[in-house]
Design a protein around this motif. Structure first.
Motif, short mmCIF file in Angstrom:
data_model
loop_
_atom_site.label_atom_id
_atom_site.label_comp_id
_atom_site.label_asym_id
_atom_site.label_seq_id
_atom_site.Cartn_x
_atom_site.Cartn_y
_atom_site.Cartn_z
N MET A 1 -5.55 2.66 -3.03
CA MET A 1 -4.85 3.36 -4.10
C MET A 1 -5.23 2.71 -5.43
N ASP A 2 -5.58 3.54 -6.39
CA ASP A 2 -5.92 3.05 -7.72
C ASP A 2 -4.70 2.50 -8.43
N ILE A 3 -4.94 1.59 -9.33
CA ILE A 3 -3.86 1.03 -10.12
C ILE A 3 -3.46 2.05 -11.19
N SER A 4 -2.17 2.25 -11.35
CA SER A 4 -1.67 3.19 -12.35
C SER A 4 -0.40 2.60 -12.96
N PRO A 5 0.09 3.18 -14.05
CA PRO A 5 1.32 2.67 -14.64
C PRO A 5 2.51 2.73 -13.69
N GLN A 6 2.52 3.68 -12.76
CA GLN A 6 3.64 3.83 -11.84
C GLN A 6 3.64 2.76 -10.74
N ILE B 1 3.26 -2.81 -10.60
CA ILE B 1 3.96 -4.00 -10.12
C ILE B 1 3.66 -4.30 -8.66
N TYR B 2 3.01 -3.38 -7.94
CA TYR B 2 2.66 -3.61 -6.55
C TYR B 2 1.21 -4.07 -6.38
N HIS B 3 0.46 -4.14 -7.45
CA HIS B 3 -0.96 -4.48 -7.37
C HIS B 3 -1.23 -5.93 -7.76
N GLU B 4 -2.44 -6.34 -7.49
CA GLU B 4 -2.94 -7.65 -7.89
C GLU B 4 -3.06 -7.67 -9.41
N GLU C 1 4.15 -1.70 -20.33
CA GLU C 1 5.09 -2.80 -20.60
C GLU C 1 5.93 -3.04 -19.36
N VAL C 2 5.97 -4.32 -18.93
CA VAL C 2 6.67 -4.67 -17.70
C VAL C 2 7.55 -5.89 -17.97
N GLY C 3 8.79 -5.81 -17.55
CA GLY C 3 9.68 -6.96 -17.62
C GLY C 3 9.30 -7.96 -16.55
N GLY C 4 9.28 -9.22 -16.89
CA GLY C 4 8.86 -10.25 -15.95
C GLY C 4 9.71 -10.34 -14.70
N GLN D 1 6.46 -13.69 -4.65
CA GLN D 1 5.13 -14.21 -4.35
C GLN D 1 4.14 -13.05 -4.42
N PRO D 2 2.98 -13.26 -5.04
CA PRO D 2 2.03 -12.16 -5.22
C PRO D 2 1.65 -11.48 -3.91
N GLU D 3 1.46 -12.26 -2.85
CA GLU D 3 1.06 -11.66 -1.58
C GLU D 3 2.16 -10.79 -1.00
N ASN D 4 3.42 -11.12 -1.23
CA ASN D 4 4.52 -10.29 -0.75
C ASN D 4 4.69 -9.04 -1.59
N ARG D 5 4.47 -9.17 -2.90
CA ARG D 5 4.61 -8.02 -3.78
C ARG D 5 3.55 -6.97 -3.48
N THR D 6 2.33 -7.38 -3.18
CA THR D 6 1.27 -6.42 -2.88
C THR D 6 1.48 -5.76 -1.53
N LYS D 7 2.18 -6.42 -0.61
CA LYS D 7 2.49 -5.80 0.68
C LYS D 7 3.48 -4.65 0.51
N ASN D 8 4.29 -4.70 -0.51
CA ASN D 8 5.30 -3.67 -0.71
C ASN D 8 4.71 -2.31 -1.04
N ILE D 9 3.43 -2.26 -1.40
CA ILE D 9 2.81 -0.96 -1.69
C ILE D 9 2.76 -0.11 -0.42
N ARG D 10 2.69 -0.76 0.73
CA ARG D 10 2.72 0.00 1.99
C ARG D 10 4.06 0.73 2.14
N LYS D 11 5.14 0.07 1.77
CA LYS D 11 6.45 0.69 1.83
C LYS D 11 6.52 1.88 0.87
N LEU D 12 5.89 1.72 -0.30
CA LEU D 12 5.87 2.79 -1.28
C LEU D 12 5.12 4.01 -0.75
N ARG D 13 4.03 3.79 -0.04
CA ARG D 13 3.23 4.88 0.51
C ARG D 13 3.98 5.63 1.62
N MET D 14 4.83 4.92 2.36
CA MET D 14 5.53 5.53 3.49
C MET D 14 6.66 6.44 3.06
N ARG D 15 7.08 6.36 1.83
CA ARG D 15 8.20 7.21 1.35
C ARG D 15 7.79 8.64 1.23
#
Length: 102
Positions: A1-6, A9-12, A79-82, A88-102
């Motif tokens: 999946m390409d990186i987009s504004p939406q 926060i789930y990407h590297e 613009e993203v709030g910290g 952890q970066p590796e856990n945040r990027t795993k969450n994109i799978r959850k986003l795809r399953m919705r």
């Protein structure tokens, strides 16, 4: 999946150009450069060649400049709030799978 504004926060984040637009530490506001490392609580930004600044995610607001070939227009900035990046970066990027399953 390409990186987009939406889904930014789930990407590297390493390799993206970033600017600190607001921070609880007034000396960190205005820093801009390339993200070279990321931990659970910090972004390491290369400000100049061989000069790096560590910026805490909590209490900071960042503007990420997305690359041209990412399916966005050339001048896309997000613009993203910290606090949205606090994990952890590796856990945040795993969450994109959850986003795809919705």
């Amino acid at each position: 999946m390409d990186i987009s504004p939406q889904n930014l926060i789930y990407h590297e984040l390493i390799g993206l150009m970033v600017e600190v637009v607001d921070s609880t530490n007034k000396y960190l506001a205005g820093i801009n450069g390339k993200v070279v490392d990321e931990t659970r609580n910090m972004l390491v930004i290369e400000v100049e060649d061989m000069y790096e600044k560590q910026v805490p995610k909590k209490g900071s607001t960042f503007v990420f400049h997305l690359p041209v070939g990412s399916g966005c227009s050339p001048a896309t900035s997000v613009e993203v709030g910290g606090t949205l990046l606090l994990s952890q970066p590796e856990n945040r990027t795993k969450n994109i799978r959850k986003l795809r399953m919705r």
